[in-house]
Design a protein around this motif. Structure first.
Motif, PDB file in Angstrom:
ATOM      1  N   PRO A  40       0.824  -1.203   0.000  1.00 48.22           N
ATOM      2  CA  PRO A  40       0.000   0.000   0.000  1.00 48.22           C
ATOM      3  C   PRO A  40       0.862   1.259   0.000  1.00 48.22           C
ATOM      4  O   PRO A  40       1.932   1.286   0.587  1.00 48.22           O
ATOM      5  CB  PRO A  40      -0.788  -0.113   1.303  1.00 48.22           C
ATOM      6  CG  PRO A  40       0.017  -1.019   2.168  1.00 48.22           C
ATOM      7  CD  PRO A  40       0.733  -1.951   1.240  1.00 48.22           C
ATOM      8  N   LEU A  41       0.382   2.270  -0.713  1.00 52.66           N
ATOM      9  CA  LEU A  41       1.111   3.527  -0.735  1.00 52.66           C
ATOM     10  C   LEU A  41       0.902   4.314   0.549  1.00 52.66           C
ATOM     11  O   LEU A  41       1.765   5.046   0.980  1.00 52.66           O
ATOM     12  CB  LEU A  41       0.664   4.372  -1.931  1.00 52.66           C
ATOM     13  CG  LEU A  41       1.141   3.885  -3.274  1.00 52.66           C
ATOM     14  CD1 LEU A  41       0.630   4.794  -4.379  1.00 52.66           C
ATOM     15  CD2 LEU A  41       2.650   3.811  -3.327  1.00 52.66           C
ATOM     16  N   MET A  42      -0.261   4.200   1.146  1.00 54.78           N
ATOM     17  CA  MET A  42      -0.567   4.963   2.349  1.00 54.78           C
ATOM     18  C   MET A  42      -1.070   3.985   3.404  1.00 54.78           C
ATOM     19  O   MET A  42      -1.783   3.050   3.083  1.00 54.78           O
ATOM     20  CB  MET A  42      -1.661   5.987   2.038  1.00 54.78           C
ATOM     21  CG  MET A  42      -1.802   7.060   3.072  1.00 54.78           C
ATOM     22  SD  MET A  42      -0.422   8.207   3.120  1.00 54.78           S
ATOM     23  CE  MET A  42      -0.524   8.944   1.509  1.00 54.78           C
ATOM     24  N   THR A  43      -0.680   4.196   4.632  1.00 49.32           N
ATOM     25  CA  THR A  43      -1.144   3.343   5.716  1.00 49.32           C
ATOM     26  C   THR A  43      -1.314   4.195   6.959  1.00 49.32           C
ATOM     27  O   THR A  43      -1.077   5.391   6.939  1.00 49.32           O
ATOM     28  CB  THR A  43      -0.170   2.163   5.929  1.00 49.32           C
ATOM     29  OG1 THR A  43      -0.770   1.213   6.815  1.00 49.32           O
ATOM     30  CG2 THR A  43       1.162   2.605   6.477  1.00 49.32           C
ATOM     31  N   THR A  44      -1.731   3.596   8.026  1.00 51.87           N
ATOM     32  CA  THR A  44      -1.924   4.304   9.295  1.00 51.87           C
ATOM     33  C   THR A  44      -0.924   3.786  10.320  1.00 51.87           C
ATOM     34  O   THR A  44      -0.310   2.731  10.134  1.00 51.87           O
ATOM     35  CB  THR A  44      -3.350   4.077   9.827  1.00 51.87           C
ATOM     36  OG1 THR A  44      -3.516   2.683  10.124  1.00 51.87           O
ATOM     37  CG2 THR A  44      -4.394   4.530   8.823  1.00 51.87           C
ATOM     38  N   LEU A  84       8.296  -3.842   5.133  1.00 50.79           N
ATOM     39  CA  LEU A  84       7.193  -3.389   4.290  1.00 50.79           C
ATOM     40  C   LEU A  84       7.273  -1.880   4.139  1.00 50.79           C
ATOM     41  O   LEU A  84       7.365  -1.156   5.122  1.00 50.79           O
ATOM     42  CB  LEU A  84       5.844  -3.764   4.912  1.00 50.79           C
ATOM     43  CG  LEU A  84       4.636  -3.373   4.077  1.00 50.79           C
ATOM     44  CD1 LEU A  84       4.486  -4.347   2.906  1.00 50.79           C
ATOM     45  CD2 LEU A  84       3.388  -3.356   4.910  1.00 50.79           C
ATOM     46  N   PRO A  85       7.246  -1.376   2.905  1.00 52.37           N
ATOM     47  CA  PRO A  85       7.271   0.076   2.712  1.00 52.37           C
ATOM     48  C   PRO A  85       5.958   0.699   3.196  1.00 52.37           C
ATOM     49  O   PRO A  85       4.884   0.130   2.981  1.00 52.37           O
ATOM     50  CB  PRO A  85       7.434   0.258   1.205  1.00 52.37           C
ATOM     51  CG  PRO A  85       7.448  -1.083   0.596  1.00 52.37           C
ATOM     52  CD  PRO A  85       7.261  -2.107   1.655  1.00 52.37           C
ATOM     53  N   VAL A  86       6.063   1.844   3.861  1.00 51.74           N
ATOM     54  CA  VAL A  86       4.885   2.542   4.362  1.00 51.74           C
ATOM     55  C   VAL A  86       5.010   4.037   4.090  1.00 51.74           C
ATOM     56  O   VAL A  86       6.114   4.571   3.984  1.00 51.74           O
ATOM     57  CB  VAL A  86       4.668   2.320   5.876  1.00 51.74           C
ATOM     58  CG1 VAL A  86       4.349   0.873   6.186  1.00 51.74           C
ATOM     59  CG2 VAL A  86       5.864   2.771   6.677  1.00 51.74           C
ATOM     60  N   VAL A  87       3.866   4.681   3.983  1.00 47.05           N
ATOM     61  CA  VAL A  87       3.784   6.131   3.910  1.00 47.05           C
ATOM     62  C   VAL A  87       2.744   6.535   4.942  1.00 47.05           C
ATOM     63  O   VAL A  87       1.605   6.063   4.906  1.00 47.05           O
ATOM     64  CB  VAL A  87       3.367   6.615   2.509  1.00 47.05           C
ATOM     65  CG1 VAL A  87       3.246   8.130   2.490  1.00 47.05           C
ATOM     66  CG2 VAL A  87       4.363   6.146   1.458  1.00 47.05           C
ATOM     67  N   LEU A  88       3.143   7.374   5.894  1.00 45.04           N
ATOM     68  CA  LEU A  88       2.261   7.805   6.973  1.00 45.04           C
ATOM     69  C   LEU A  88       2.013   9.303   6.882  1.00 45.04           C
ATOM     70  O   LEU A  88       2.938  10.060   6.571  1.00 45.04           O
ATOM     71  CB  LEU A  88       2.913   7.507   8.326  1.00 45.04           C
ATOM     72  CG  LEU A  88       3.290   6.055   8.613  1.00 45.04           C
ATOM     73  CD1 LEU A  88       4.167   5.991   9.864  1.00 45.04           C
ATOM     74  CD2 LEU A  88       2.049   5.213   8.792  1.00 45.04           C
ATOM     75  N   GLU A  89       0.797   9.727   7.164  1.00 42.11           N
ATOM     76  CA  GLU A  89       0.491  11.151   7.244  1.00 42.11           C
ATOM     77  C   GLU A  89      -0.072  11.440   8.625  1.00 42.11           C
ATOM     78  O   GLU A  89      -0.991  10.756   9.079  1.00 42.11           O
ATOM     79  CB  GLU A  89      -0.520  11.561   6.163  1.00 42.11           C
ATOM     80  CG  GLU A  89       0.087  11.617   4.800  1.00 42.11           C
ATOM     81  CD  GLU A  89      -0.838  12.212   3.753  1.00 42.11           C
ATOM     82  OE1 GLU A  89      -1.953  12.657   4.087  1.00 42.11           O
ATOM     83  OE2 GLU A  89      -0.435  12.233   2.575  1.00 42.11           O
ATOM     84  N   SER A 144       7.857   8.684   4.653  1.00 43.75           N
ATOM     85  CA  SER A 144       8.016   7.512   3.799  1.00 43.75           C
ATOM     86  C   SER A 144       9.180   6.699   4.340  1.00 43.75           C
ATOM     87  O   SER A 144      10.241   7.243   4.627  1.00 43.75           O
ATOM     88  CB  SER A 144       8.312   7.933   2.358  1.00 43.75           C
ATOM     89  OG  SER A 144       7.276   8.752   1.857  1.00 43.75           O
ATOM     90  N   GLY A 145       8.956   5.407   4.472  1.00 44.17           N
ATOM     91  CA  GLY A 145      10.017   4.553   5.003  1.00 44.17           C
ATOM     92  C   GLY A 145       9.614   3.102   4.962  1.00 44.17           C
ATOM     93  O   GLY A 145       8.838   2.676   4.101  1.00 44.17           O
TER      94      GLY A 145
END
Length: 115
Positions: A28-32, A43-48, A92-93
């Motif tokens: 997933p490009l975006m996760t929580t 696993l690559p993650v992008v958090l906002e 991103s990480g």
């Protein structure tokens, strides 16, 4: 080979590496924060959300509307602008798990301020 590595490093440092494959079997490009805490190692993650406090050294607490999670941000990954707990960011990480203790943190490769 050195040129490829240099190009990759430059792309990451300028934010050009934010795009990725999206499709079957892709991460997933975006996760929580809650999802990232349960995700598999590497696993690559992008958090906002928000960086709310420094825990110790390069370790910080990140918070979104699902909870909080520990993130590791090396000094060279910070943008040139200061970040406060009230500023929304995109991190991103990748998930960093320990075989002994389970979840460790998110190893952040890119910090972006969301306006």
């Amino acid at each position: 080979m050195k040129k490829i590595i240099l190009a990759s490093v430059l792309a990451l440092s300028t934010g050009l590496a934010a795009a990725a494959f999206v499709g079957p079997n892709s991460a997933p490009l975006m996760t929580t924060a809650a999802e990232a805490a349960k995700a598999a190692d590497d696993l690559p993650v992008v958090l906002e959300g928000y960086i709310v406090k420094q825990i110790q050294g390069d370790h910080y607490e990140f918070r979104d509307n699902t909870g909080s999670i520990k993130v590791e941000i090396d000094h060279d990954k910070w943008p040139t602008q200061d970040i406060t707990p009230q500023m929304k960011v995109r991190l991103s990480g990748k998930v960093d798990r320990s075989r002994l203790t389970g979840f460790e943190d998110i190893d952040v490769k890119l910090v972006e301020i969301i306006k």
